[in-house]
Design a protein around this motif. Sequence first.
Motif, PDB file in Angstrom:
ATOM      1  N   ASP A  43     -15.688 -12.719  -9.814  1.00 34.84           N
ATOM      2  CA  ASP A  43     -14.497 -13.296  -9.198  1.00 34.84           C
ATOM      3  C   ASP A  43     -13.260 -12.423  -9.367  1.00 34.84           C
ATOM      4  O   ASP A  43     -12.404 -12.366  -8.476  1.00 34.84           O
ATOM      5  CB  ASP A  43     -14.220 -14.688  -9.780  1.00 34.84           C
ATOM      6  N   TRP A  44     -13.155 -11.734 -10.491  1.00 33.86           N
ATOM      7  CA  TRP A  44     -11.957 -10.924 -10.739  1.00 33.86           C
ATOM      8  C   TRP A  44     -11.840  -9.780  -9.738  1.00 33.86           C
ATOM      9  O   TRP A  44     -10.735  -9.398  -9.338  1.00 33.86           O
ATOM     10  CB  TRP A  44     -11.954 -10.400 -12.179  1.00 33.86           C
ATOM     11  N   ILE A  45     -12.986  -9.235  -9.316  1.00 30.56           N
ATOM     12  CA  ILE A  45     -12.943  -8.166  -8.296  1.00 30.56           C
ATOM     13  C   ILE A  45     -12.447  -8.737  -6.969  1.00 30.56           C
ATOM     14  O   ILE A  45     -11.617  -8.136  -6.279  1.00 30.56           O
ATOM     15  CB  ILE A  45     -14.334  -7.522  -8.122  1.00 30.56           C
ATOM     16  N   LEU A  46     -12.959  -9.917  -6.614  1.00 33.81           N
ATOM     17  CA  LEU A  46     -12.556 -10.571  -5.365  1.00 33.81           C
ATOM     18  C   LEU A  46     -11.052 -10.843  -5.354  1.00 33.81           C
ATOM     19  O   LEU A  46     -10.369 -10.594  -4.349  1.00 33.81           O
ATOM     20  CB  LEU A  46     -13.332 -11.877  -5.210  1.00 33.81           C
ATOM     21  N   ILE A  47     -10.527 -11.323  -6.477  1.00 35.66           N
ATOM     22  CA  ILE A  47      -9.097 -11.638  -6.571  1.00 35.66           C
ATOM     23  C   ILE A  47      -8.254 -10.370  -6.506  1.00 35.66           C
ATOM     24  O   ILE A  47      -7.238 -10.325  -5.791  1.00 35.66           O
ATOM     25  CB  ILE A  47      -8.810 -12.421  -7.873  1.00 35.66           C
ATOM     26  N   ILE A  48      -8.660  -9.322  -7.212  1.00 32.82           N
ATOM     27  CA  ILE A  48      -7.895  -8.064  -7.215  1.00 32.82           C
ATOM     28  C   ILE A  48      -7.861  -7.441  -5.823  1.00 32.82           C
ATOM     29  O   ILE A  48      -6.813  -6.987  -5.357  1.00 32.82           O
ATOM     30  CB  ILE A  48      -8.485  -7.069  -8.242  1.00 32.82           C
ATOM     31  N   VAL A  49      -9.015  -7.429  -5.139  1.00 34.52           N
ATOM     32  CA  VAL A  49      -9.049  -6.885  -3.769  1.00 34.52           C
ATOM     33  C   VAL A  49      -8.145  -7.710  -2.858  1.00 34.52           C
ATOM     34  O   VAL A  49      -7.423  -7.153  -2.013  1.00 34.52           O
ATOM     35  CB  VAL A  49     -10.494  -6.859  -3.224  1.00 34.52           C
ATOM     36  N   GLY A  50      -8.151  -9.036  -3.033  1.00 34.46           N
ATOM     37  CA  GLY A  50      -7.260  -9.895  -2.257  1.00 34.46           C
ATOM     38  C   GLY A  50      -5.797  -9.551  -2.474  1.00 34.46           C
ATOM     39  O   GLY A  50      -5.009  -9.458  -1.522  1.00 34.46           O
ATOM     40  N   ILE A  51      -5.419  -9.336  -3.736  1.00 39.30           N
ATOM     41  CA  ILE A  51      -4.028  -8.967  -4.050  1.00 39.30           C
ATOM     42  C   ILE A  51      -3.661  -7.646  -3.386  1.00 39.30           C
ATOM     43  O   ILE A  51      -2.584  -7.512  -2.791  1.00 39.30           O
ATOM     44  CB  ILE A  51      -3.832  -8.874  -5.585  1.00 39.30           C
ATOM     45  N   ILE A  52      -4.564  -6.670  -3.466  1.00 44.67           N
ATOM     46  CA  ILE A  52      -4.298  -5.355  -2.861  1.00 44.67           C
ATOM     47  C   ILE A  52      -4.122  -5.480  -1.351  1.00 44.67           C
ATOM     48  O   ILE A  52      -3.199  -4.901  -0.758  1.00 44.67           O
ATOM     49  CB  ILE A  52      -5.437  -4.367  -3.196  1.00 44.67           C
ATOM     50  N   LEU A  53      -5.002  -6.265  -0.706  1.00 42.94           N
ATOM     51  CA  LEU A  53      -4.874  -6.472   0.746  1.00 42.94           C
ATOM     52  C   LEU A  53      -3.529  -7.125   1.081  1.00 42.94           C
ATOM     53  O   LEU A  53      -2.876  -6.746   2.048  1.00 42.94           O
ATOM     54  CB  LEU A  53      -6.019  -7.356   1.253  1.00 42.94           C
ATOM     55  N   GLY A  54      -3.126  -8.103   0.265  1.00 43.03           N
ATOM     56  CA  GLY A  54      -1.850  -8.775   0.499  1.00 43.03           C
ATOM     57  C   GLY A  54      -0.672  -7.824   0.428  1.00 43.03           C
ATOM     58  O   GLY A  54       0.268  -7.911   1.224  1.00 43.03           O
ATOM     59  N   VAL A  55      -0.719  -6.884  -0.512  1.00 41.78           N
ATOM     60  CA  VAL A  55       0.383  -5.934  -0.675  1.00 41.78           C
ATOM     61  C   VAL A  55       0.435  -4.937   0.493  1.00 41.78           C
ATOM     62  O   VAL A  55       1.510  -4.656   1.033  1.00 41.78           O
ATOM     63  CB  VAL A  55       0.252  -5.172  -2.013  1.00 41.78           C
ATOM     64  N   VAL A  56      -0.733  -4.410   0.903  1.00 40.87           N
ATOM     65  CA  VAL A  56      -0.724  -3.323   1.891  1.00 40.87           C
ATOM     66  C   VAL A  56      -0.532  -3.799   3.325  1.00 40.87           C
ATOM     67  O   VAL A  56      -0.144  -2.990   4.189  1.00 40.87           O
ATOM     68  CB  VAL A  56      -2.016  -2.468   1.803  1.00 40.87           C
ATOM     69  N   ILE A  57      -0.788  -5.093   3.621  1.00 39.56           N
ATOM     70  CA  ILE A  57      -0.646  -5.521   5.022  1.00 39.56           C
ATOM     71  C   ILE A  57       0.816  -5.726   5.418  1.00 39.56           C
ATOM     72  O   ILE A  57       1.160  -5.595   6.600  1.00 39.56           O
ATOM     73  CB  ILE A  57      -1.430  -6.824   5.316  1.00 39.56           C
ATOM     74  N   ILE A  58       1.695  -6.024   4.449  1.00 37.32           N
ATOM     75  CA  ILE A  58       3.067  -6.387   4.796  1.00 37.32           C
ATOM     76  C   ILE A  58       3.829  -5.267   5.504  1.00 37.32           C
ATOM     77  O   ILE A  58       4.486  -5.504   6.523  1.00 37.32           O
ATOM     78  CB  ILE A  58       3.823  -6.881   3.542  1.00 37.32           C
ATOM     79  N   PRO A  59       3.788  -4.010   5.022  1.00 37.79           N
ATOM     80  CA  PRO A  59       4.521  -2.955   5.738  1.00 37.79           C
ATOM     81  C   PRO A  59       4.034  -2.742   7.168  1.00 37.79           C
ATOM     82  O   PRO A  59       4.762  -2.199   8.000  1.00 37.79           O
ATOM     83  CB  PRO A  59       4.260  -1.707   4.883  1.00 37.79           C
ATOM     84  N   ALA A  60       2.791  -3.167   7.457  1.00 37.29           N
ATOM     85  CA  ALA A  60       2.238  -2.977   8.798  1.00 37.29           C
ATOM     86  C   ALA A  60       2.483  -4.157   9.725  1.00 37.29           C
ATOM     87  O   ALA A  60       2.166  -4.078  10.912  1.00 37.29           O
ATOM     88  CB  ALA A  60       0.735  -2.709   8.705  1.00 37.29           C
ATOM     89  N   GLU A  61       3.033  -5.261   9.207  1.00 34.86           N
ATOM     90  CA  GLU A  61       3.308  -6.422  10.050  1.00 34.86           C
ATOM     91  C   GLU A  61       4.480  -6.115  11.000  1.00 34.86           C
ATOM     92  O   GLU A  61       5.583  -5.810  10.544  1.00 34.86           O
ATOM     93  CB  GLU A  61       3.674  -7.644   9.203  1.00 34.86           C
ATOM     94  N   PRO A  62       4.271  -6.181  12.322  1.00 38.00           N
ATOM     95  CA  PRO A  62       5.365  -5.895  13.258  1.00 38.00           C
ATOM     96  C   PRO A  62       6.554  -6.838  13.092  1.00 38.00           C
ATOM     97  O   PRO A  62       7.709  -6.412  13.192  1.00 38.00           O
ATOM     98  CB  PRO A  62       4.712  -6.050  14.638  1.00 38.00           C
ATOM     99  N   SER A  63       6.298  -8.108  12.806  1.00 41.78           N
ATOM    100  CA  SER A  63       7.384  -9.083  12.665  1.00 41.78           C
ATOM    101  C   SER A  63       8.238  -8.801  11.435  1.00 41.78           C
ATOM    102  O   SER A  63       9.451  -9.032  11.434  1.00 41.78           O
ATOM    103  CB  SER A  63       6.816 -10.500  12.570  1.00 41.78           C
ATOM    104  N   VAL A  64       7.612  -8.300  10.369  1.00 42.03           N
ATOM    105  CA  VAL A  64       8.349  -7.962   9.153  1.00 42.03           C
ATOM    106  C   VAL A  64       9.347  -6.849   9.444  1.00 42.03           C
ATOM    107  O   VAL A  64      10.492  -6.864   8.964  1.00 42.03           O
ATOM    108  CB  VAL A  64       7.373  -7.546   8.028  1.00 42.03           C
ATOM    109  N   ARG A  65       8.930  -5.880  10.230  1.00 49.91           N
ATOM    110  CA  ARG A  65       9.824  -4.767  10.598  1.00 49.91           C
ATOM    111  C   ARG A  65      11.056  -5.284  11.342  1.00 49.91           C
ATOM    112  O   ARG A  65      12.175  -4.827  11.105  1.00 49.91           O
ATOM    113  CB  ARG A  65       9.069  -3.767  11.490  1.00 49.91           C
ATOM    114  N   VAL A  66      10.823  -6.222  12.243  1.00 49.16           N
ATOM    115  CA  VAL A  66      11.934  -6.781  13.025  1.00 49.16           C
ATOM    116  C   VAL A  66      12.910  -7.518  12.112  1.00 49.16           C
ATOM    117  O   VAL A  66      14.131  -7.358  12.197  1.00 49.16           O
ATOM    118  CB  VAL A  66      11.397  -7.729  14.127  1.00 49.16           C
ATOM    119  N   LEU A  67      12.374  -8.348  11.188  1.00 55.84           N
ATOM    120  CA  LEU A  67      13.227  -9.145  10.299  1.00 55.84           C
ATOM    121  C   LEU A  67      14.024  -8.261   9.338  1.00 55.84           C
ATOM    122  O   LEU A  67      15.235  -8.446   9.184  1.00 55.84           O
ATOM    123  CB  LEU A  67      12.387 -10.143   9.511  1.00 55.84           C
ATOM    124  N   THR A  68      13.364  -7.314   8.667  1.00 56.99           N
ATOM    125  CA  THR A  68      14.065  -6.484   7.685  1.00 56.99           C
ATOM    126  C   THR A  68      15.163  -5.652   8.340  1.00 56.99           C
ATOM    127  O   THR A  68      16.221  -5.438   7.744  1.00 56.99           O
ATOM    128  CB  THR A  68      13.080  -5.556   6.943  1.00 56.99           C
TER     129      THR A  68
END
Length: 503
Positions: free
Chosen positions: A331-356
């Motif tokens: 489970d710890w691997i699954l959770i860590i990979v989830g955290i990493i995915l959460g961190v790396v997707i944000i800079p690529a979100e088009p809506s985030v770019r518009v808001l910031t």
Amino acid sequence: MLQIKEKFKEIFYAVIPIAVVVLLLHFTITPLEKDLLIKFIIGTIFVLIGMPLFLLGVDLSISPIGEKVSGSLLKNKSLWPIILGGIIIGFSVTIAEPDLHILAGQVKDITLGSINSNLMVILVSVGVGFMVALALVRVIKGIRLNILMTAIYLIIFALALFSDPEFLAVAFDASGSTTGSISVPFLLALSAGVSNLTRRKGNEQTDSFGMLGIASTGAIIAVLVQGLFNETKVSGNLPMDVVSDQNVFKMFFSQIPQVALEGLLTLLPVIIIFLIVNVFNLKESKRSIRNIMVGALYTYIGLVLFLAGFNGGFIDTSRQLGYQIASLEKDWILIIVGIILGVVIIPAEPSVRVLTKQIEDETAGAINSKTVLIALCVGVGIAVGLSIMRITIPSLQLWHIILAAMIIVIILSFIVPKIFVGIAYDSGGVAAGTLTATVVLPFAHGAAQYIPSANVVIDGFGVIAIVAITPLITIEIMGLMYKMSMKKQQRKSKKIKQGGIEV
């Protein structure tokens, strides 16, 4: 030309980390099938080309349309035309929102049609329409955002008490999916335009934010109401067989005509609203209309390319990754990979770019866009980690996390500076955007499908909800730190004036 080069460079550095994470997982602990890997690589290329074009088109078309339409609305002396206009605009941009349709498709597939996804889309669009109108009234009447959101949350709590767990998860996920690539730039521009036109002293910046947060609650209320009248027992299943004997390139490119049609239907309501308002009110010059239409073309081409990339290359890959990592039974691997995915997707979100970008513009650089981006990355990383933890721990339910988070958000909203409250509520919606729907949500579905104690509907859905609310806390904490820093500077300045500075 320089502008498009800068956007390509910006998106390249945002999207590549996602590709690196997937490839590292492929070559280490979770080797993907060849067809899936090829589809993911093609999808990444499409996203790298499409997203910069989309963002450039937003700057040239969607944002100016939102500002011009808001100006036209405020010319009405009566409040009722503004309310009606807000409902129509909110409904139009939401029913056309790609993220909502992506979620609806996953709801239909995974619940085997137990939840009427078409009805859900219509009800959510109606709910958002009414909340957009309410957001406009808030700006015009000067209603405090924290008080209004507290009242709305109380209504949501009351409805949630009578809701089935399946609808609770989908309802909160729908709230994040309504604030995507089309609705975010349009509604942010609408909000900024109305705020600038009202010009109440000291409130211009504060009123520029908060509309997305208010609008997204309309989706939660709509789906919870649908759940009250749903008599069919909700069931779920997730077929993991993604292998096909078709040529992988044929499989990928065969979806483009459908995506192109969806992209056209997505943009048409916005363009039609602008043209109708222009005929009766704006009377824009031919040159201005031409520039907006060119921008709309950029937006359309970019939208089709990056949606084709996400749909064709990311969803199946993410689902398979979630399933395979869960099958390691660590489970710890699954959770860590989830955290990493959460961190790396944000800079690529088009809506985030518009808001910031709007945050930095509206505050004249006082709130740096990179600081907000970092706060969102941290918040979403924590959110995805909590979402995966919820799948692995049977006793941890969605409402445990959401209720605790909402209470913290409400309390902080009465403490931090007002502008951070508006930014926080808007940030939650944009953080839960296209990448959350096409990367994180399928990842959670895949994990839930393998784990025996998990339910694909109850535990697989809900991840967008947690992603949408956790950044509210991180942004408000950032506001609290800012407030404490300002007080410290004021005390220091006071000591200097009094000649009592300490060495």
